[in-house]
Design an enzyme around this catalytic site. Structure first.
Site, PDB file in Angstrom:
ATOM      1  CG  ASP A  38      -2.037 -13.594   0.329  1.00  0.00           C
ATOM      2  OD1 ASP A  38      -1.182 -12.911   0.925  1.00  0.00           O
ATOM      3  OD2 ASP A  38      -1.827 -14.764  -0.070  1.00  0.00           O
ATOM      4  CG  HIS A  39       0.794 -12.437  -2.767  1.00  0.00           C
ATOM      5  ND1 HIS A  39       0.546 -13.149  -1.622  1.00  0.00           N
ATOM      6  CD2 HIS A  39       2.105 -12.612  -3.038  1.00  0.00           C
ATOM      7  CE1 HIS A  39       1.659 -13.736  -1.223  1.00  0.00           C
ATOM      8  NE2 HIS A  39       2.622 -13.414  -2.059  1.00  0.00           N
ATOM      9  CB  CYS A  97       3.479   5.565   5.608  1.00  0.00           C
ATOM     10  SG  CYS A  97       4.078   4.743   7.070  1.00  0.00           S
ATOM     11  CG  HIS A 149       5.389   0.639   2.521  1.00  0.00           C
ATOM     12  ND1 HIS A 149       4.832   1.890   2.359  1.00  0.00           N
ATOM     13  CD2 HIS A 149       4.787   0.098   3.601  1.00  0.00           C
ATOM     14  CE1 HIS A 149       3.948   2.097   3.317  1.00  0.00           C
ATOM     15  NE2 HIS A 149       3.890   1.032   4.087  1.00  0.00           N
ATOM     16  CG  HIS A 191      -0.380   0.184   2.529  1.00  0.00           C
ATOM     17  ND1 HIS A 191      -1.116   0.267   3.681  1.00  0.00           N
ATOM     18  CD2 HIS A 191       0.922   0.276   2.924  1.00  0.00           C
ATOM     19  CE1 HIS A 191      -0.320   0.410   4.728  1.00  0.00           C
ATOM     20  NE2 HIS A 191       0.908   0.420   4.298  1.00  0.00           N
ATOM     21  CG  HIS A 216       2.850  -3.461   6.079  1.00  0.00           C
ATOM     22  ND1 HIS A 216       3.770  -3.035   7.008  1.00  0.00           N
ATOM     23  CD2 HIS A 216       2.360  -2.339   5.501  1.00  0.00           C
ATOM     24  CE1 HIS A 216       3.825  -1.711   6.995  1.00  0.00           C
ATOM     25  NE2 HIS A 216       2.977  -1.259   6.085  1.00  0.00           N
ATOM     26  CD  GLU A 242       0.687  -0.900   8.733  1.00  0.00           C
ATOM     27  OE1 GLU A 242      -0.290  -0.606   8.031  1.00  0.00           O
ATOM     28  OE2 GLU A 242       1.416  -0.048   9.276  1.00  0.00           O
TER      29      GLU A 242
HETATM   30 NI    NI Z   1       2.517   0.659   5.566  1.00  0.00          NI
END
Ligand code: NI
Length: 135
Positions: free
Chosen positions: A79-80, A33, A39, A14, A41, A124
Site C-alpha cells: 500500500d502506497h 503503461c 502511474h 508502477h 492504481h 487492477e
Molecule cells: Ni498500470
C-alpha cells in the site's frame, strides 16, 4: 467444502517495462503503461480460503484473522508503494497484475491458519482482473 473470501484494497504505483528492451520496444508492447514516470492504481485483492466448517466455532476461518494475515503479509508491504522499487517480494519482476498476483500467492500460501489458500484475484481496474490458484 466451503469457501470464505476476504476483500482488501491497496493503492500503488508502477511502470510496466522490461529493462532488457529499449524504450521504443517497451512502448510498442506496453503502450502508455510504460510511460517513464509511472502511474497508479487502486487495486482490489480477493483472497479465498477453502476448507470445512469447524463444529465448535461454526467457522472455516474467522474473517478477522484472515484480514490480519492478509494485511500483515501483503497489504502493508504494497500500500502506497512503488511496485518497481519498494517491495522486496517483487524485486526483478515486471509488475504486471499476473506477476504481482503470483508473488502474493507465495507470500500467503503457508500463512493461512485454517483451511487452505484456494484462489486469489487482483483487480487492477473495475473491468480487468486476474485470478491465480497456485498452479
Ligand atoms: Ni498500470
Amino acid at each position: 467444502m466451503i469457501y470464505v473470501t476476504r476483500r482488501e484494497v491497496f493503492s500503488a504505483s508502477h511502470r510496466i517495462f522490461n529493462p532488457k528492451l529499449s524504450d521504443e520496444e517497451n512502448f510498442r508492447i506496453y503502450g502508455k503503461c510504460s510511460n517513464p514516470n509511472g502511474h497508479g492504481h487502486n487495486y482490489i485483492l480477493e483472497v479465498t480460503v477453502a476448507g470445512e466448517v469447524d463444529e465448535n466455532t461454526g467457522y472455516l476461518i474467522d474473517l478477522k484473522l484472515l484480514k490480519e494475515v492478509i494485511r500483515s503479509n501483503v497489504i502493508e508491504k504494497l500500500d502506497h508503494k512503488n511496485l518497481n522499487t519498494d517491495v522486496d517480494f517483487l524485486r526483478n519482476k515486471i509488475p504486471t497484475s499476473e506477476n504481482i498476483l503470483i508473488a502474493i500467492w507465495e507470500q500467503l500460501k503457508d500463512k493461512i491458519p485454517f483451511g487452505k489458500l484456494y484462489s486469489i484475484k487482483l483487480y487492477e481496474t473495475e473491468n480487468n482482473f486476474v485470478e491465480y490458484r497456485g498452479e
